[in-house]
Design an enzyme around this catalytic site. Structure first.
Site, PDB file in Angstrom:
ATOM      1  N   GLU A  99       0.779  -1.237   0.000  1.00  0.00           N
ATOM      2  CA  GLU A  99       0.000   0.000   0.000  1.00  0.00           C
ATOM      3  C   GLU A  99       0.814   1.293   0.000  1.00  0.00           C
ATOM      4  O   GLU A  99       0.296   2.333  -0.406  1.00  0.00           O
ATOM      5  CB  GLU A  99      -0.938  -0.008   1.230  1.00  0.00           C
ATOM      6  N   SER A 111     -48.958 -31.627  35.871  1.00  0.00           N
ATOM      7  CA  SER A 111     -48.795 -32.094  37.248  1.00  0.00           C
ATOM      8  C   SER A 111     -47.418 -31.858  37.842  1.00  0.00           C
ATOM      9  O   SER A 111     -47.208 -32.123  39.023  1.00  0.00           O
ATOM     10  CB  SER A 111     -49.130 -33.583  37.327  1.00  0.00           C
TER      11      SER A 111
END
Length: 697
Positions: free
Chosen positions: A81, A357
């Site tokens: 770069e 239950s």
């Protein structure tokens, strides 16, 4: 125009440009950094603090120091770069002139000529707008940054900020994304490949068709640049040229996909409750250690999947939940809320359904606190007609059983609906006391407030969340000490500083002797009652639960949800299977199975995988609370055995010839008094199933 004039105009022009640059330099200040490019990924871990569950992210980034970035990666970025990086002053005049010429000939702003410093300035402080104004501002700020920061600081910031494609911001996340290793371990080819991607992450994407072929030329350009700069030798350049490194398989970046999405969602909500902000959660780089056990979580998912593969049909309509909590702390150790959070965000582990239950455990606790005992005499006959005309029946695979007078512990073992209704009616304000006992155990007050106080409250017809049922049963397992459930153990920042540490807190909300006798009653359910399929490698207690609905006038109702909730000394777990909301069409219900079947089997499969059989722990002995109310059950006395008749010794005399005269008749014996009938152990009456309660047997 003479040469002298040309020189004069050139000098004046340069002075004017210098003056203009000076004015701009003084007038343009460094703005605040773009918030998104300062974020770091928050990572969420299992309870071991090492195994990662997932992450929260705005931009997936994890910043590291330059000394953790290998020299090869630094050299590769410079070669790719900005080869004049270490000599320029933040801008490259030649590069700018070259870019300006290209832009002028193309007729549009195409960019180019940017140094590493300029790229860093653009992403950290500016927008991506392509304009001369932005380019001028970028150049001025680049010089300012160059004057304020060292080259090392600029390169570190750049490599932690730049985008590497596929959701990876910064070199650390990029190394993990493409090579499954930290940046510190990057090789020369890997470094060159990452530097190649920086130039155009979409064009040089190694995971798209043709991406690797497009990468090769620029990859070679980077390798040659590294050799020219002396970062690698000519021989190494020859070795690496044209040889791209191997990229790992692309990861699924849907971070909340699958079963783990429910864990991440719950942890996120708890973090918000702990007053962490969205910016901290999604960009603060937090390290969150949860309560979830990696081994236990895998066992939970495997257990549910094994049941689904075992023959359950219509899985799109079947909802399954599993929650496991550590008694005494409230730590959620495993949770299954659904198969895929992305497809459906409904967490069935925290969503209320009818527990059937399994809610009876709170009736047992309420009775024990109110002066009754496990020997209290109850009416288990079926059907039972209430004062308002409602008919209650015992339910089971056989179609329902009618019991005689039975003790509370037997009613719990066999989940006898009518006996629990009788218990509720025997207690003064019995339904309210059952609700109070549920709150004491750990069911939230707001949940219990919505449950009507009626004769059938104990039969579990009102919605309760599996996570709350598991936590309430954990209270019984912890000798009556209640803790709030939680999922976040600790939180630290990116520097390791502790921001939150969970503080364990519990209260003796259920008397210790009551908890011991509840455990004793529930243990019979597993040893010889409706939940025998739930036995684990450790001592186990629990309760089945099944909710039915959709009475079509036939002999059978349809199961809308079925449960098994139980515990060992170390873990309390709730398992729930649900189909719809109880009002679906009859042909839409899941196959008829009850709490003692698939839920109990799922419970066992999970617990056996999560528990350490060499460290089970023990339950306390029963307290055998003595009753001060009601009638204590006395089993009927056994019928006395008849006395044996005396035997007649044979004689040696020959048998006499029979005479013609009849013998005298003997006197008839007096009939004995009939004994009281014993309680039946098998169904003695059938009948249509009732509107409430359990079908566990």
């Amino acid at each position: 125009m003479t040469l002298r004039w040309l020189i004069f105009l050139g000098v004046v022009g340069c002075l004017a440009l210098a003056l203009l640059f000076f004015i701009l330099y003084r007038s343009i200040s460094i703005p605040s950094a773009n918030a998104a490019f300062q974020t770091q990924t928050t990572r969420v871990y299992y309870s071991d603090g090492k195994t990662e569950i997932g992450e929260y992210v705005t931009q997936d980034r994890e910043s590291i120091d330059l000394d953790q970035i290998p020299a090869s990666m630094q050299a590769a970025a410079v070669a790719a770069e900005d080869r004049s990086f270490y000599s320029n002053r933040g801008i490259d005049i030649k590069g700018i002139i070259r870019a300006a010429r290209n832009n002028a000939t193309s007729g549009e702003i195409t960019g180019g000529g940017s140094t590493i410093t300029q790229q860093y300035v653009k992403i950290l402080y500016l927008t991506q707008e392509q304009s001369y104004k932005r380019k001028i501002k970028e150049a001025v700020l680049s010089v300012k940054i160059h004057n304020q920061l060292s080259k090392e600081e600029i390169l570190e910031g750049y490599l932690n900020t730049i985008y590497f494609g596929n959701g990876a911001y910064g070199v650390e996340v990029a190394a993990q994304e493409y090579f499954r290793q930290p940046a510190s371990k990057l090789t020369v080819p890997q470094s060159a490949a990452l530097a190649t991607i920086i130039n155009s992450p979409s064009y040089y994407d190694p995971y798209v068709d043709g991406g690797l072929d497009r990468m090769k030329a620029r990859y070679n350009y980077v390798i040659d640049g590294m050799a020219k700069a002396g970062a690698i030798t000519t021989a190494e350049a020859d070795e690496f040229r044209d040889n791209l490194p191997k990229f790992e398989k692309k990861r699924d970046n849907n971070r909340k996909g699958g079963t783990k999405g429910f864990l991440l969602d719950m942890v996120e909500k708890e973090l918000v409750g702990l007053e962490f902000t969205d910016s901290q959660i999604y960009g603060g780089g937090l390290r969150v250690v949860t309560t979830f056990d990696a081994k236990g979580q895998k066992s939970a998912v495997d257990a549910v999947n094994s049941m689904h593969a075992d023959g359950l049909q219509d899985l799109d309509a079947l909802h399954t939940a599993l929650v496991s909590i550590e008694p005494g702390s409230g730590a959620v150790r495993a949770l299954y809320g659904g198969p895929d959070f992305v497809k459906s965000q409904l967490n069935w582990a925290t969503r209320g359904t009818q527990p059937g239950s399994s809610f009876k455990a709170f009736a047992v606790a309420a009775a024990l606190e109110d002066g009754y005992s496990l020997k209290t005499q109850l009416d288990g006959r079926s059907p039972m007609t209430l004062d308002d005309g409602a008919v209650i029946e015992n339910q089971g695979d056989s179609g329902g059983a009618s019991y005689g007078t039975i003790p509370l512990e037997r009613a719990t073992e066999d989940s006898v609906n009518t006996a629990f209704v009788d218990l509720t009616l025997q207690m003064t304000n019995g339904a309210d006391k059952i609700k109070d006992a549920a709150v004491e155990a750990g069911i939230p007050k707001k949940t219990v407030a919505d449950i009507p106080a009626v004769a059938v409250t104990s039969l579990g017809f009102a919605p309760v969340a599996p996570i709350d049922m598991a936590n309430a049963y954990a209270t019984f397992a912890a000798d009556g000490k209640k803790s709030d459930w939680y999922t976040v153990e600790s939180v630290s920042d990116s520097n390791g500083e502790n921001l939150h540490q969970h503080k364990k807190a519990s209260e003796q909300s259920v008397p210790k002797d009551v908890a011991a006798d509840v455990t004793s009653a529930l243990q019979r359910v597993v040893t010889s009652g409706s939940g025998t399929l739930a036995r684990t490698v450790c001592p186990t207690v629990g309760k089945t639960g099944t909710a039915t609905a959709g009475d079509d006038g036939s002999e059978n109702q349809h199961v809308s949800s079925s449960w098994f909730v139980g515990y060992t000394p170390k873990l309390a777990t709730a398992v729930m299977y649900n189909r719809g909301d109880g009002n679906d069409a009859l042909d839409g219900y899941m196959p008829t199975f009850y709490g003692g079947q698939y839920p109990a089997r799922t419970f066992k499969a999970y617990m056996d995988g999560a528990l350490d059989s060499s460290n089970c722990g023990t339950f306390p002995p029963p307290a055998n609370i003595k009753a001060t109310k009601g009638t204590t059950y006395q089993p009927p006395k056994p019928k006395p055995k008849p006395k044996p008749k005396p035997t007649v010794e044979p004689t040696q005399e020959p048998t006499q010839e029979p005479t013609e005269e009849p013998t005298e008749p003997t006197e008839p014996t007096e009939p004995t008094e009939p004994t009281a009938p014993t309680s039946p152990t098998t169904p003695t009456a059938g009948g249509r199933t009732g509107l409430f309660g359990d079908r566990d047997r």
